[in-house]
Scaffold this motif. Structure first.
Motif, PDB file in Angstrom:
ATOM      1  N   HIS A 356     -29.153  35.678 -37.415  1.00 21.67           N
ATOM      2  CA  HIS A 356     -27.821  35.084 -37.488  1.00 21.67           C
ATOM      3  C   HIS A 356     -26.811  36.165 -37.861  1.00 21.67           C
ATOM      4  N   LEU A 357     -25.951  36.486 -36.920  1.00 18.13           N
ATOM      5  CA  LEU A 357     -24.954  37.536 -37.099  1.00 18.13           C
ATOM      6  C   LEU A 357     -23.623  37.034 -36.567  1.00 18.13           C
ATOM      7  N   SER A 358     -22.626  37.884 -36.604  1.00 21.09           N
ATOM      8  CA  SER A 358     -21.332  37.476 -36.079  1.00 21.09           C
ATOM      9  C   SER A 358     -21.409  37.338 -34.566  1.00 21.09           C
ATOM     10  N   ALA A 359     -20.538  36.521 -34.027  1.00 25.68           N
ATOM     11  CA  ALA A 359     -20.445  36.355 -32.582  1.00 25.68           C
ATOM     12  C   ALA A 359     -19.446  37.357 -32.045  1.00 25.68           C
ATOM     13  N   SER A 360     -19.878  38.164 -31.094  1.00 26.84           N
ATOM     14  CA  SER A 360     -18.967  39.139 -30.514  1.00 26.84           C
ATOM     15  C   SER A 360     -19.165  39.179 -29.009  1.00 26.84           C
ATOM     16  N   MET A 361     -18.219  39.804 -28.342  1.00 22.70           N
ATOM     17  CA  MET A 361     -18.246  39.939 -26.890  1.00 22.70           C
ATOM     18  C   MET A 361     -18.172  41.418 -26.547  1.00 22.70           C
ATOM     19  N   PRO A 362     -19.245  42.040 -26.029  1.00 19.47           N
ATOM     20  CA  PRO A 362     -20.538  41.437 -25.719  1.00 19.47           C
ATOM     21  C   PRO A 362     -21.369  41.237 -26.982  1.00 19.47           C
ATOM     22  N   ALA A 363     -22.504  40.547 -26.826  1.00 18.83           N
ATOM     23  CA  ALA A 363     -23.381  40.302 -27.960  1.00 18.83           C
ATOM     24  C   ALA A 363     -23.916  41.610 -28.520  1.00 18.83           C
TER      25      ALA A 363
END
Length: 885
Positions: A356-363
């Protein structure tokens, strides 16, 4: 995710550039940077030919005859899909973001330079194994081959074309082995332990009595939530899973359950009654408060200068860009578990993992397979799993023989030392010692060079000085950070050792090298074995337990020269239960194990739910991969069974009664279509803010999560506790039921405004939404640029500290801040029946077909086939690229 990178004006230039972009130039620019995935490319320096097969999801499987060629090809592929991400990451770890973005990121650079991540990596690199250094160099060779072939901004990615508007003179440097090693420091920082909790405790104690601060940090509920390891103890200086813990001797003022358990274990002062700069209560397994607590403010609490220094330190930590975690760190965790063949349909183990980590773009993750065509001593890798762009090898995954998963162990590996600084000296054991100093030159795009002075004590860098100078005086006025990751280590060696391990013995040897960040490692192999290992460099303190900032000048709270020996860290093989579950819960009960790992665990709500689900499934039938995947999707709210009955007992009138009726018969699940989940979470948000915001400083307020589950669970039995009273209301003393009533009414009002008056039509997924935000340009503050790179929002189920842990911050709203960043289920009975999913997709190129193609599947809880055998990989391939020497 880093702090928002809001660029300086130049708005007219940006608008003109965007007019061209939106007029069609973007189409050419975007497609020009898409990678070549078919045909043949020459990569100088290869010893032989390399083949790269990609499936429809763009996931590459690389086949080579030497390990050096394998990792060179991995570097080339990472650069093809993710070079902007890699380039950004190395600027983060070097404290060089301002070279890209100007003065907006100067505080971030100062904070990172103060800690000196890259300086430590420079010390680590020559100490790594020869094999590791060769592979790092080979990886860099592959990256640089791609970079040389793509000299223009438009060749590399859309981000470089946009950056050119702001910083036209920037050109990426060649990749180096040091760039890869430094990234591991960022990983360690994002998975650090309780530094923020230390600061929060001290800042809260500036206004509240010690015993009330301790109420907000209750002890782990060992009586209700099982630990990871439930058997064994230290015997003859080693952890032995068959050993029985010795009965501790009672000590004055201390519960036996927290006493020393093994005379042969290392000296550990954390079990003494003196815990920090503030003499506090002796801890027990049932709670932190006791008779030793003095009423009112503690006389030895930091004075005004010390409190100011801690506040500056907190701001410095906030300035650090999180590369994998969010600023709301309470949402960061992970699940992993492994089930032995005695409980599975195939008769072989199953392993599940979802960090479980932060959501970013890209992953943050990149899926890949690394395969030696023939396994030999020169080429011993056949590994499939999740990688980090910028780092060779596989971090989490499986080989042809073993599988492993990670969750954050979360040991207390960082301490804050309050220091007495005067001029260029600091006080230590009655003497004035000279501060160690150095100057860091930070280049700023469009602004020249800034000189930042870093000063350090024997304990570490003065992190508060990122945000200003210390107040002169004879009391504590500065804060030093001591952290295990600021010491050179061997974690890079561990990655290749794990990737090449063939059995439990070799895997444990590899785990010993994994020093920072310390992780819970679960293991399974095709021979039927399962296991758990706690690795990491975990300090032994002469005094204190790491929960509060401590005085650096006394010399009492030093770390021992050596950490807890690896052989004394908890481990278990083929446990009697037939499964191992880790979810950031306590590793082992302190009544069984003496060396201090930490006092600040996650509180076991996720882990206990997984254990309960596993036992239910095992009682019904044998488990398969589909069952493991369904458990990963469990959305149950662990607080519901405690809080809902209390809400139902409160006298309530008006329209909010209709909303409360939603909770009658609710099973605690938090699916996107659930009206009860929407209302319950809104009540939770309003309850925490009403009960605690008036008592706590802004930076230390409740964000949600299972620590607050425990706090509120205990307060529900104390209806007149001072925390229930709203101190902002004069001549009125609120009680528990008053706050619960306010929370229900406030939740109804908020949701009526957001979702309408019809309570039955409320949907959790209409509140709980995830926007996939580009890690840099997605927070530029310029809407057209953000639209180029961001995607979503997606409605997602679950919640903070559900097994499907989609975190959110009660102070800010219901938007998702942390997620299962990937999911994996490995079937050791048939590896091709394994499944995996990434949060976004393989590609880092906006508008590429694989930029976000996995996101919708991820949100629905689906997994893609995790193929790994040559036959299945080639059958699924839709692209084949050949690299030639």
């Amino acid at each position: 995710m880093p702090s928002p990178l809001r660029w300086p004006a130049r708005v007219l230039t940006v608008i003109l550039a965007l007019a061209l972009v939106l007029g069609g130039v973007v189409v050419y620019t975007v497609r020009k940077s898409f990678p070549q995935v078919d045909g043949t490319i020459r990569l100088p320096g290869l010893a032989g030919n390399v083949e790269i097969y990609r499936d429809k999801s763009g996931i590459p499987h690389i086949y080579a005859d030497t390990a050096e060629d394998l990792f060179a090809a991995q570097g080339f592929v990472h650069a093809q899909d993710r070079f902007w991400e890699m380039d950004f990451r190395r600027h983060v770890t070097a404290g060089r973001l301002s070279e890209l973005f100007g003065k907006a990121t100067l505080d971030s650079d100062k904070a990172i330079r103060t800690m000196g991540w890259r300086r430590v990596a420079e010390q680590e690199l020559p100490e790594l194994a020869d094999r590791t250094r060769r592979y790092l160099d080979s990886y860099a060779k592959g990256v640089n081959a791609w970079l040389r072939a793509n000299p223009n901004a438009s060749d590399r990615s859309l981000e470089y074309s946009v950056l050119k508007v702001q910083n036209g003179g920037y050109t990426p440097e060649p990749w180096t082995a040091l760039d890869s090693v430094a990234w591991l420091k960022a990983m360690a920082w994002d998975l650090r332990s309780n530094v923020e909790d230390e600061i929060d405790r001290a800042l809260i104690a500036a206004t509240l009595p010690r015993e009330r601060v301790e109420q907000l940090y209750p002890a782990y509920p060992y009586d209700r939530h099982v630990s990871i390891v439930t058997q064994g103890a230290i015997a003859r200086d080693r952890f032995d899973q068959r050993a029985t813990p010795r009965q501790p001797e009672a000590r004055d003022g201390q519960d036996q359950s927290r006493g020393r358990l093994d005379a042969g274990s290392p000296r550990q002062g954390a079990r003494t009654s003196t815990r920090s700069i503030q003499d506090g209560p002796d801890t027990t397994a049932g709670g932190r408060t006791g008779d030793a607590v003095r009423a009112g403010r503690d006389d030895t609490a930091p004075g005004p200068a010390g409190t100011e220094a801690l506040a500056r330190a907190a701001r410095a930590l906030d300035a650090l860009p999180g590369t994998m975690s969010t600023a709301d760190r309470a949402g960061v965790g992970s699940n992993s578990w492994v089930v032995s063949g005695e409980h599975t349909k195939s008769g072989k183990p199953l392993l599940a993992n979802d960090p479980h980590l932060s959501a970013s773009m890209p992953a943050v993750w990149y899926q890949a397979g690394l395969h030696c065509r023939k396994l030999t001593e020169q080429c011993s890798y056949d590994v499939t799993g999740f990688t980090f762009s910028g780092v060779p090898g596989v971090v989490i995954g499986h080989t042809d023989k073993i599988a492993w998963g990670f969750t954050n162990l979360g040991p207390d590996v960082a301490d804050l030392f309050l220091e007495q600084v005067e001029g260029e000296t600091y006080l230590y054991k009655g003497e004035r010692l000279k501060l160690e100093t150095r100057e860091e030159k930070i280049k700023v795009a469009g602004g020249g060079t800034v000189t930042h002075k870093v000063r350090s004590t024997r304990h570490g860098p003065l992190i508060d000085e990122v945000m200003g100078d210390a107040r002169p005086g004879g009391d504590a006025n500065a804060v030093a950070l001591q952290w295990t990751a600021l010491m050179p280590g061997r974690t890079a060696d561990a990655i290749f050792a794990m990737n090449g391990a063939t059995d439990w013995h070799e895997f444990r040897a590899a785990a010993e090298l994994f020093e920072v960040p310390a992780q819970n490692l679960v293991y399974a192999d095709t021979e039927g074995n399962i296991g758990y290992q706690a690795p990491g460099r975990i300090p032994i303190r002469e005094k204190g337990d790491g929960t509060w900032p401590v005085p650096g000048w006394t010399g009492e709270y030093e770390w021992n020269t050596a950490p807890i020996p690896h052989d004394q860290l908890p481990t278990v093989t083929n446990p009697a239960d037939g499964f191992v579950v880790t979810a950031n819960n306590a590793v082992i009960d302190p009544r069984r194990y003496q060396p201090l790992l930490t006092e600040d665990w996650s509180y076991g709500y996720r882990s206990q739910r997984i254990v309960e689900r596993l036992r239910q499934e095992i009682d019904k039938d044998k488990v398969d991969a589909a069952v493991m995947g369904r458990i990963q999707q469990d959305t149950h709210n662990g607080l519901a069974t405690t809080l809902v009955p209390a809400l139902m007992k409160v006298t309530l009138a008006g329209p909010s009664m209709r909303a409360r009726d939603l909770l009658k018969g609710w099973d605690g699940s938090q699916d996107t279509g659930s009206a009860p989940a929407a209302y319950f979470n809104a009540v939770w948000r309003h309850l925490l803010r009403a009960a605690f915001d008036d008592d706590l400083p802004e930076g230390a307020r409740a964000t949600g999560g299972d620590r607050w589950y425990e706090v509120v669970r205990r307060l529900l039995d104390q209806p007149d506790d001072p925390f229930w009273d709203d101190t902002t209301t004069r001549n009125l003393k609120e009680t528990r039921d008053d706050i619960l009533r306010q929370a229900m009414a406030g939740a109804y009002q908020e949701l009526s405004e957001l979702l309408g008056d019809e309570v039955g039509a409320w949907r959790w997924g209409d509140l709980h939404r995830l926007t996939l935000t580009h890690a840099t340009l997605g927070t530029s503050g310029i809407a057209p640029i953000e639209a180029l790179f961001n995607r979503g929002p997606l409605s997602v189920p679950g919640g903070k500290d559900a097994v499907n842990a989609t975190g959110w911050n009660v102070q800010k709203g219901y938007e998702v801040t942390a997620v299962p960043s990937m999911r994996m289920v490995v079937d050791l009975g048939d590896l091709d029946k394994s499944g995996w999913i990434n949060l976004t997709g393989a590609s880092g190129h906006a508008f590429h077909a694989n930029y976000r193609d996995q996101a919708a599947l991820w949100a629905r809880g689906e997994l893609l086939p995790m193929l790994s055998t040559p036959e299945s990989v080639k059958a699924a391939a839709v692209h084949t690229l050949r690299l030639r020497p």
